[in-house]
Scaffold this motif. Structure first.
Motif, short mmCIF file in Angstrom:
data_model
loop_
_atom_site.label_atom_id
_atom_site.label_comp_id
_atom_site.label_asym_id
_atom_site.label_seq_id
_atom_site.Cartn_x
_atom_site.Cartn_y
_atom_site.Cartn_z
N MET A 103 0.83 -1.20 0.00
CA MET A 103 0.00 0.00 0.00
C MET A 103 0.86 1.25 0.00
SD MET A 103 -3.20 -0.84 -0.05
CE MET A 103 -3.95 0.71 0.46
N THR A 104 0.33 2.32 -0.60
CA THR A 104 0.99 3.61 -0.57
C THR A 104 -0.06 4.68 -0.27
OG1 THR A 104 2.57 5.04 -1.74
CG2 THR A 104 0.71 4.15 -3.02
N GLU A 105 0.38 5.90 -0.09
CA GLU A 105 -0.50 7.00 0.31
C GLU A 105 -1.61 7.23 -0.71
OE1 GLU A 105 -0.06 11.77 1.45
OE2 GLU A 105 1.67 10.60 0.80
N PRO A 106 -2.86 7.41 -0.25
CA PRO A 106 -3.96 7.69 -1.19
C PRO A 106 -4.00 9.17 -1.57
CG PRO A 106 -4.80 7.59 1.03
CD PRO A 106 -3.33 7.27 1.13
N GLY A 107 -4.98 9.52 -2.40
CA GLY A 107 -5.19 10.91 -2.77
C GLY A 107 -4.27 11.37 -3.88
N PHE A 108 -4.09 12.68 -3.96
CA PHE A 108 -3.29 13.27 -5.04
C PHE A 108 -1.86 12.74 -5.03
CE2 PHE A 108 -0.44 16.63 -6.60
CZ PHE A 108 -0.90 16.75 -7.91
N ALA A 109 -1.27 12.64 -3.84
CA ALA A 109 0.11 12.17 -3.75
C ALA A 109 0.24 10.75 -4.28
CB ALA A 109 0.60 12.24 -2.30
N GLY A 110 -0.73 9.90 -3.95
CA GLY A 110 -0.69 8.54 -4.44
C GLY A 110 -0.83 8.46 -5.94
N MET A 111 -1.74 9.25 -6.50
CA MET A 111 -1.90 9.26 -7.95
C MET A 111 -0.64 9.78 -8.63
SD MET A 111 -3.54 8.58 -10.66
CE MET A 111 -5.27 8.27 -10.30
N ALA A 112 -0.01 10.78 -8.03
CA ALA A 112 1.24 11.30 -8.58
C ALA A 112 2.30 10.21 -8.63
CB ALA A 112 1.73 12.49 -7.75
N LYS A 113 2.35 9.40 -7.59
CA LYS A 113 3.34 8.32 -7.55
C LYS A 113 3.05 7.26 -8.61
CE LYS A 113 5.90 5.63 -4.13
NZ LYS A 113 6.00 5.30 -2.68
N VAL A 114 1.78 6.96 -8.82
CA VAL A 114 1.41 5.98 -9.85
C VAL A 114 1.78 6.52 -11.23
CG1 VAL A 114 -0.50 4.77 -10.96
CG2 VAL A 114 -0.42 4.95 -8.47
N ILE A 115 1.45 7.78 -11.49
CA ILE A 115 1.79 8.39 -12.77
C ILE A 115 3.29 8.41 -12.97
CG2 ILE A 115 1.76 10.58 -14.05
CD1 ILE A 115 -1.01 11.10 -12.76
N CYS A 116 4.02 8.70 -11.93
CA CYS A 116 5.48 8.71 -11.99
C CYS A 116 6.02 7.37 -12.47
CB CYS A 116 6.05 9.04 -10.61
SG CYS A 116 7.85 8.91 -10.47
N GLY A 117 5.40 6.28 -12.02
CA GLY A 117 5.91 4.95 -12.32
C GLY A 117 5.48 4.36 -13.65
N GLN A 118 4.67 5.09 -14.41
CA GLN A 118 4.20 4.56 -15.69
C GLN A 118 5.37 4.23 -16.62
OE1 GLN A 118 1.80 7.84 -16.98
NE2 GLN A 118 -0.09 7.01 -16.16
N GLN A 119 5.40 3.00 -17.11
CA GLN A 119 6.36 2.56 -18.13
C GLN A 119 7.81 2.81 -17.73
OE1 GLN A 119 4.67 4.73 -21.53
NE2 GLN A 119 3.75 2.82 -22.23
N LEU A 120 8.10 2.65 -16.45
CA LEU A 120 9.46 2.80 -15.95
C LEU A 120 9.83 1.59 -15.11
CD1 LEU A 120 9.58 6.52 -14.72
CD2 LEU A 120 10.58 5.60 -16.82
#
Length: 218
Positions: A43-60
């Motif tokens: 699990m990781t932090e929910p909300g905007f910060a969590g979405m930012a982290k998911v977007i960061c990890g796209q295709q990397l």
């Protein structure tokens, strides 16, 4: 079992219960569970910060995503949607975010600030409704929405069928002749509802186990 939307994958006990439910629905998965080994809470932090982290990890790769995220999170205000919108684009790009990811995250921040996106509400919706709401934001695709719901909200009934590792793992574990495409894998995973997120965690662990412990290349 309790309501699957509220019975979230946030504890080892919840994961174990969902895995038992999977085996009851599909006996083939008993061998997958045995070969995969322990399935951990992720699990990781929910909300905007969590979405930012998911977007960061796209295709990397994991290592690249971690390095970029560390730089991004160190920027003052970067994980708050209102403050993020005040940051110069070059500041975000300097952390390693691509132009496309920066635009996507800006769209997310704008939706949150405008009151059009409420993560706490979305996290309580059934999977299909939650995914539909998130993918309505430009730049958010099904994989990103599903990964957010799994790892930031602990949603128990999403399955990222477009994930290459899951496609390979399911093909190997179930003895399929070819790697299933996203639509085919989604159809297979329907039989595992309401435990689809536990199935995804299981097959990711299986993928790692057969490569690392059993030396099988996929």
């Amino acid at each position: 079992m309790t309501d699957p939307v509220t019975h979230r994958l946030t504890t080892a006990e919840a994961i174990a219960e969902h895995l038992h439910g999977l085996i009851r629905r599909d006996g083939r998965l008993a061998d997958v569970v045995a070969r995969a080994g322990p399935v951990d809470v992720r699990m990781t932090e929910p909300g905007f910060a969590g979405m930012a982290k998911v977007i960061c990890g796209q295709q990397l790769s994991v290592a690249s995503a971690r390095a970029i995220w560390t730089r991004f999170a160190a920027i003052e205000g970067a994980t708050d949607p209102g403050q993020f919108l005040l940051l110069p684009e070059e500041t975000i790009r300097a952390s390693g975010f691509s132009a496309g990811k920066t635009r996507t995250l800006r769209a997310v921040a704008e939706a949150v600030v405008a009151g059009e996106l409420d993560f706490s509400h979305i996290e309580l919706l059934p999977a299909e409704a939650a995914i539909a709401r998130l993918t309505a934001i430009k730049g958010i695709g099904p994989w990103t929405a599903e990964i957010y719901l799994m790892f930031c909200a602990g949603h128990p009934d999403v399955f990222p069928s477009g994930d290459l590792a899951l496609q390979k793992a399911v093909a190997h574990a179930l003895g399929l002749d070819t790697r299933p495409a996203a639509a085919e894998l989604a159809a297979i995973a329907k039989a595992w509802s309401p435990h689809r997120a536990a199935a995804a965690l299981l097959f990711w662990r299986y993928f790692a186990a057969i490569r690392e412990r059993e030396g099988i290349a996929l």
